[in-house]
Write a protein that holds these residues in place. Structure first.
Motif, short mmCIF file in Angstrom:
data_model
loop_
_atom_site.label_atom_id
_atom_site.label_comp_id
_atom_site.label_asym_id
_atom_site.label_seq_id
_atom_site.Cartn_x
_atom_site.Cartn_y
_atom_site.Cartn_z
N SER A 1 0.69 -1.50 -0.18
CA SER A 1 0.29 -0.01 0.11
C SER A 1 0.81 1.30 0.47
CB SER A 1 -0.93 0.04 1.62
OG SER A 1 -0.09 -0.03 2.42
N CYS A 2 0.15 2.35 -0.45
CA CYS A 2 1.53 3.31 -0.05
C CYS A 2 1.08 4.33 0.34
CB CYS A 2 0.84 4.30 -2.26
SG CYS A 2 -0.34 5.29 -1.16
N PRO A 3 2.13 5.01 1.09
CA PRO A 3 2.76 5.13 2.63
C PRO A 3 1.16 6.60 2.39
CG PRO A 3 4.55 5.65 0.60
CD PRO A 3 3.46 4.51 0.30
N THR A 4 0.74 7.08 1.47
CA THR A 4 0.37 8.54 1.93
C THR A 4 1.03 9.73 1.74
OG1 THR A 4 -1.10 8.19 3.57
CG2 THR A 4 -1.39 6.48 2.40
N CYS A 5 0.46 9.91 1.36
CA CYS A 5 0.74 11.97 1.46
C CYS A 5 -0.33 12.81 0.73
CB CYS A 5 1.61 11.78 -0.28
SG CYS A 5 1.60 11.75 -1.93
N GLY A 6 -0.26 13.81 0.31
CA GLY A 6 -1.07 15.21 -0.19
C GLY A 6 -1.90 15.02 -1.02
N ARG A 7 -1.79 13.45 -1.96
CA ARG A 7 -2.13 13.22 -2.62
C ARG A 7 -2.94 12.44 -3.23
NH1 ARG A 7 3.12 13.33 -7.43
NH2 ARG A 7 2.02 15.37 -7.91
N CYS A 8 -3.50 11.18 -2.07
CA CYS A 8 -4.39 10.33 -1.80
C CYS A 8 -5.85 10.80 -1.39
CB CYS A 8 -4.04 9.98 -0.41
SG CYS A 8 -5.19 8.61 0.30
N GLU A 9 -6.57 10.79 -2.57
CA GLU A 9 -7.64 11.06 -2.50
C GLU A 9 -8.94 10.12 -2.29
OE1 GLU A 9 -7.38 13.59 -6.37
OE2 GLU A 9 -7.50 11.99 -7.36
N ILE B 1 -2.48 -1.46 -3.17
CA ILE B 1 -3.79 -0.34 -3.03
C ILE B 1 -2.86 1.17 -3.26
CG2 ILE B 1 -5.88 -0.22 -1.05
CD1 ILE B 1 -5.61 -2.89 -0.41
N MET B 2 -2.84 2.07 -3.62
CA MET B 2 -2.47 2.61 -3.58
C MET B 2 -3.88 3.91 -4.07
SD MET B 2 0.21 1.09 -4.48
CE MET B 2 1.56 2.83 -4.74
N GLY B 3 -3.18 5.19 -3.55
CA GLY B 3 -3.62 6.30 -2.77
C GLY B 3 -4.46 7.49 -4.07
N CYS B 4 -3.53 7.07 -5.40
CA CYS B 4 -3.77 8.62 -5.90
C CYS B 4 -3.90 8.07 -7.57
CB CYS B 4 -3.07 9.81 -5.97
SG CYS B 4 -1.45 8.95 -6.25
N VAL B 5 -4.18 8.94 -8.67
CA VAL B 5 -3.76 8.34 -10.13
C VAL B 5 -2.65 9.21 -10.29
CG1 VAL B 5 -6.05 8.43 -10.66
CG2 VAL B 5 -5.55 10.17 -10.46
N VAL B 6 -2.05 9.98 -9.88
CA VAL B 6 -0.82 9.94 -10.37
C VAL B 6 0.29 9.22 -10.59
CG1 VAL B 6 0.98 11.89 -10.02
CG2 VAL B 6 -1.60 12.20 -9.08
N ASN B 7 0.85 8.75 -8.91
CA ASN B 7 1.95 8.27 -8.90
C ASN B 7 1.13 6.31 -8.53
OD1 ASN B 7 4.00 9.49 -9.38
ND2 ASN B 7 3.67 10.35 -7.71
N GLY B 8 0.29 6.18 -8.41
CA GLY B 8 -0.44 4.60 -8.18
C GLY B 8 -0.82 3.77 -9.19
N PRO B 9 -1.34 4.20 -10.45
CA PRO B 9 -0.46 3.41 -11.76
C PRO B 9 -0.14 2.70 -11.64
CG PRO B 9 -2.12 5.40 -12.01
CD PRO B 9 -1.74 5.82 -10.82
S1 SF4 Z 1 0.05 6.86 -4.87
FE1 SF4 Z 1 0.06 9.04 -5.26
S2 SF4 Z 1 -1.47 9.18 -3.15
FE2 SF4 Z 1 0.24 7.42 -2.48
S3 SF4 Z 1 2.08 8.53 -1.42
FE3 SF4 Z 1 2.57 8.02 -3.89
S4 SF4 Z 1 1.73 10.02 -4.63
FE4 SF4 Z 1 1.35 10.09 -2.64
#
Ligand code: SF4
Length: 97
Positions: free
Chosen positions: A5-13, A38-46
């Motif tokens: 899972s992503c560590p989450t950041c400000g981009r997490c939606e 399991i990733m939190g955004c469409v920027v780096n998640g895909p």
């Molecule tokens: S996948 Fe998106 S939300 Fe998760 S840490 Fe990377 S940039 Fe942030």
């Protein structure tokens, strides 16, 4: 089974941690070597979701479900857990055939 899972950041939606916990609970005890991202955004998640056997890249109120590098379909956030688990089961079924 490995859950990334992503560590989450400000981009997490999405509400990521409850989703991760839910999936962890459901796959507990499954020994098949499968990677679930399991990733939190469409920027780096895909990118990461594509590398996994099954993955999800969350977006605002919806997300993309991936399987073996391909987008399976777009899903609504309320369906994330069910869709992810169904896809995991489908993949497990194919492996055990
Ligand atoms: S996948 Fe998106 S939300 Fe998760 S840490 Fe990377 S940039 Fe942030």
């Amino acid at each position: 089974m490995e859950i990334i899972s992503c560590p989450t950041c400000g981009r997490c939606e999405i509400d990521l941690l409850p989703l991760v916990r839910k999936i962890e609970q459901r796959v507990k005890g499954i020994a098949t070597p499968l990677t679930v991202a399991i990733m939190g955004c469409v920027v780096n998640g895909p990118g990461e979701a594509r590398e996994a056997d099954v993955g999800i890249a969350g977006g605002r109120s919806k997300g993309a479900l991936f399987r073996k590098g391909q987008v399976v379909r777009k899903i609504r956030e309320k369906d994330f857990a069910v869709a992810l688990f169904e896809e995991i089961e489908r993949t497990l079924g194919e492996i055990s055939r």
